[in-house]
Design a protein around this motif. Structure first.
Motif, mmCIF file in Angstrom:
data_model
loop_
_atom_site.group_PDB
_atom_site.id
_atom_site.type_symbol
_atom_site.label_atom_id
_atom_site.label_comp_id
_atom_site.label_asym_id
_atom_site.label_seq_id
_atom_site.Cartn_x
_atom_site.Cartn_y
_atom_site.Cartn_z
ATOM 1 N N LEU A 142 34.931 6.151 -25.867
ATOM 2 C CA LEU A 142 34.148 5.022 -26.359
ATOM 3 C C LEU A 142 34.976 4.269 -27.387
ATOM 4 O O LEU A 142 35.563 4.877 -28.282
ATOM 5 N N LEU A 150 24.166 2.873 -25.753
ATOM 6 C CA LEU A 150 24.384 4.217 -25.216
ATOM 7 C C LEU A 150 23.034 4.710 -24.725
ATOM 8 O O LEU A 150 22.119 4.931 -25.527
ATOM 9 N N LYS A 194 23.127 11.691 -26.139
ATOM 10 C CA LYS A 194 23.230 10.461 -26.927
ATOM 11 C C LYS A 194 23.288 10.760 -28.428
ATOM 12 O O LYS A 194 24.202 10.333 -29.133
ATOM 13 N N ILE A 245 21.630 3.294 -29.650
ATOM 14 C CA ILE A 245 21.264 4.425 -28.795
ATOM 15 C C ILE A 245 19.776 4.365 -28.484
ATOM 16 O O ILE A 245 18.943 4.273 -29.388
ATOM 17 N N VAL A 279 29.601 10.696 -19.174
ATOM 18 C CA VAL A 279 29.450 9.281 -18.846
ATOM 19 C C VAL A 279 29.466 9.139 -17.328
ATOM 20 O O VAL A 279 30.412 9.562 -16.673
ATOM 21 N N ARG A 318 29.597 2.732 -16.833
ATOM 22 C CA ARG A 318 29.756 1.842 -17.979
ATOM 23 C C ARG A 318 30.143 0.464 -17.483
ATOM 24 O O ARG A 318 30.651 0.297 -16.375
#
Length: 562
Positions: free
Chosen positions: A52, A62, A70, A239, A261, A264
């Motif tokens: 990130l 997120l 998270k 978040i 992940v 994205r």
């Protein structure tokens, strides 16, 4: 600097490689760069391989359900992981002042204390947990400046009032002199935001900052977070499990599942064309459908619920020996009828009287004035010993199943208790419990477990099974999905609707979220400050609100802005 996309996979689907290079980094070091982050217990890995990068002014969401990792990611960045967890990988923080890069992973408590509240700040989900109940609000805002030496004494106190004003606190001087318990939830969250922004942080992390707030207050608080972050050119990591909120707040989004992940990209790309099955599921669950049709009662039929001219007044305790007790009007001249078999919603902000009205329908309180009838029988003013019929006719599903289920009891005992009270034989109770669990989508064998062994959505299904056990005619639901993740929320709402239709129940559904009510209910009553603002079919109210207050509620509902 890594721009590689994660290859976390969905169970059964194999590795997933995102096709997007969603963000081109500007020259110079980013404010914070996370590489191959892992969070571990002694035996398990909870977050794995997370990358990130946040530049100044970035707004990154997120997202993921409970248990996705998270909050653990946020705590790792802040250096606040509990003692039984440890981080691996790299988290590099580079402040704007050019003081050099700090490696957060492995940093000492002393080093992190110098960063937290100055270069790196966080807004937590529950402000009452983040605020000191024994300190005045102004002192708490000033304290973070005094700790880092950015302001002291009277200057810090004056700056504290200015910060409270900047985040929308009305009468900031009076609020600064107050203690947290004297403030509303929205005011307390504004105070936490003021504390987080006090020292112009380079990175601002917001962990579910609006989950506990009403929809109108949520919109205001989010706007203040965005304005505060923009004013300081802070990188924002937002978040949440609310995709609609992310679509309005963020430019980029990172999707977590089981600590990895899975996708994205830009908000527009991910939400309009999700590539991973899990993201597709989240997006679909965020687009709640509508309830069509309003049932009409047979001519002359007795309403399932009748509330007539109800007024409910509570008396607050005296503040001193010589002061008079004050009164709070929770409901003021409320009248409404709910037809048998109808799905009826009650909406409004905190303090509007929603839960008070529900307690009156359940016979847990009697109104100060007016009358309440259920299935044609009086409830108000009737002694408890004469309300045995009501306990079978009306059942409730509460907001948080963790609070409504006894952790010491097995599921069999939790669900079967109402039947045992009615005198049913144990063998019949076990059969009924097994039937009810299967009806709400659980397995009969689960009856031997305890509530803590289930997820939030499963616990709420258990609560529904318990409410259905005595075969009620009316089901009261008080914010039954507000504590649940977005995909679980949709499942529970669909389950409630199916059960209501199959069993011919009347549903009274309380929520502060009009989008949820729209998905479930035929008609809606809007309450504000104890008064009935309007009652209308759900779609009519949504399309053409009859009051400015209802219009504000509708406009405040987050929508996927893509």
């Amino acid at each position: 600097m890594s721009t590689a996309l994660d290859t976390g996979g969905e169970m059964g689907t194999g590795p997933h490689v995102d096709r997007r290079d969603a963000h081109r980094y500007a020259p110079g070091r980013p404010r914070i760069e996370v590489r191959d982050l892992g969070v571990h217990t002694r035996r398990r890995t909870l977050v794995e391989g997370l990358d990130l990068t946040l530049e100044a002014g970035d707004r990154v969401g997120l997202i993921g359900e409970s248990g996705s990792g998270k909050s653990l990611t946020a705590l790792a960045i802040m250096g606040l992981l509990p003692d039984n967890l440890h981080a691996t990988g790299s988290i590099e923080l580079t402040p704007e002042d050019g003081g050099g890069t700090t490696q957060v992973v492995g940093a000492s408590d002393a080093a992190m204390s110098r960063l937290r509240g100055r270069d790196l700040s966080m807004v937590f989900q529950e402000p009452m947990s983040a605020l000191n109940p024994t300190m005045r609000v102004g002192d708490q805002v000033a304290e973070v400046m005094e700790i880092h030496g950015t302001a002291r004494g009277d200057a810090a106190q004056r700056r504290a009032v200015e910060l409270l004003e900047s985040v929308g606190v009305v009468d900031a001087e009076a609020v600064a002199r107050s203690h947290p318990h004297q403030l509303s939830g929205g005011q307390r969250q504004r105070v936490v935001i003021a504390i987080a922004l006090a020292n112009d942080p380079d990175v601002l992390i917001c962990d579910e900052p609006t989950t506990a707030l009403d929809v109108t207050v949520q919109a205001t608080v989010v706007q203040q977070i965005l304005e505060g972050a923009a004013a300081h050119d802070a990188a924002l990591l937002f978040i949440t499990h609310d995709l609609a909120l992310v679509s309005q707040v963020c430019e980029r989004v990172v999707v977590l599942k089981d600590g990895q992940v899975v996708e994205r990209g830009t908000v527009a790309e991910v939400f309009t064309d999700p590539q991973h099955p899990y993201t597709q599921q989240l997006v679909a669950a965020s687009r709640l459908g509508t309830r069509s049709g309003v049932p009409s009662a047979a001519p002359g039929a007795e309403p399932a619920v009748a509330v007539r001219d109800v007024r409910q007044v509570y008396t607050r305790p005296r503040r001193s020996l010589f002061s008079r007790p004050s009164e709070v009007v929770a409901l003021d001249d409320v009248s409404l009828e709910i037809a048998e078999g109808e799905r009826f919603g009650i909406v409004g902000e905190s303090g509007s009287g929603k839960s008070t009205l529900l307690r009156l329908l359940a016979g847990l309180e009697s109104p100060t004035e007016g009358s309440v009838e259920v299935t044609g029988r009086a409830v108000s003013g009737v002694p408890e010993r004469q309300l045995g019929w009501l306990r079978q006719t009306v059942q409730m599903v509460f907001q948080d199943p963790r609070d409504s289920l006894d952790p010491r009891m097995t599921v069999r005992d939790v669900v079967g208790e109402p039947l045992l009270v009615q005198g049913a034989p144990r063998v019949e109770v076990d059969e009924r419990v097994a039937e009810l669990l299967e009806r709400v989508g659980l397995e009969a064998a689960m009856m031997r477990r305890h509530p803590h062994q289930f997820s939030g959505g499963q616990r709420q299904r258990i609560s529904i099974a318990r409410a259905l056990a005595p075969s009620p005619r009316i089901l009261l639901a008080d914010e039954p999905v507000s504590a649940l993740d977005v995909s679980v929320r949709g499942q529970v709402l669909d389950l409630l609707g199916e059960l209501v239709d199959e069993m011919g129940l009347t549903l009274v559904f309380v929520s502060h979220d009009l989008s949820v009510v729209r998905h479930v209910c035929d008609r809606v009553a809007v309450l504000r400050h104890g008064e009935l603002v309007e009652v209308a079919p759900t779609e009519q109210l949504w399309a053409a609100p009859g009051s400015d207050y209802t219009r504000r509620l509708v406009e405040s509902v987050p929508r996927l802005a893509v």
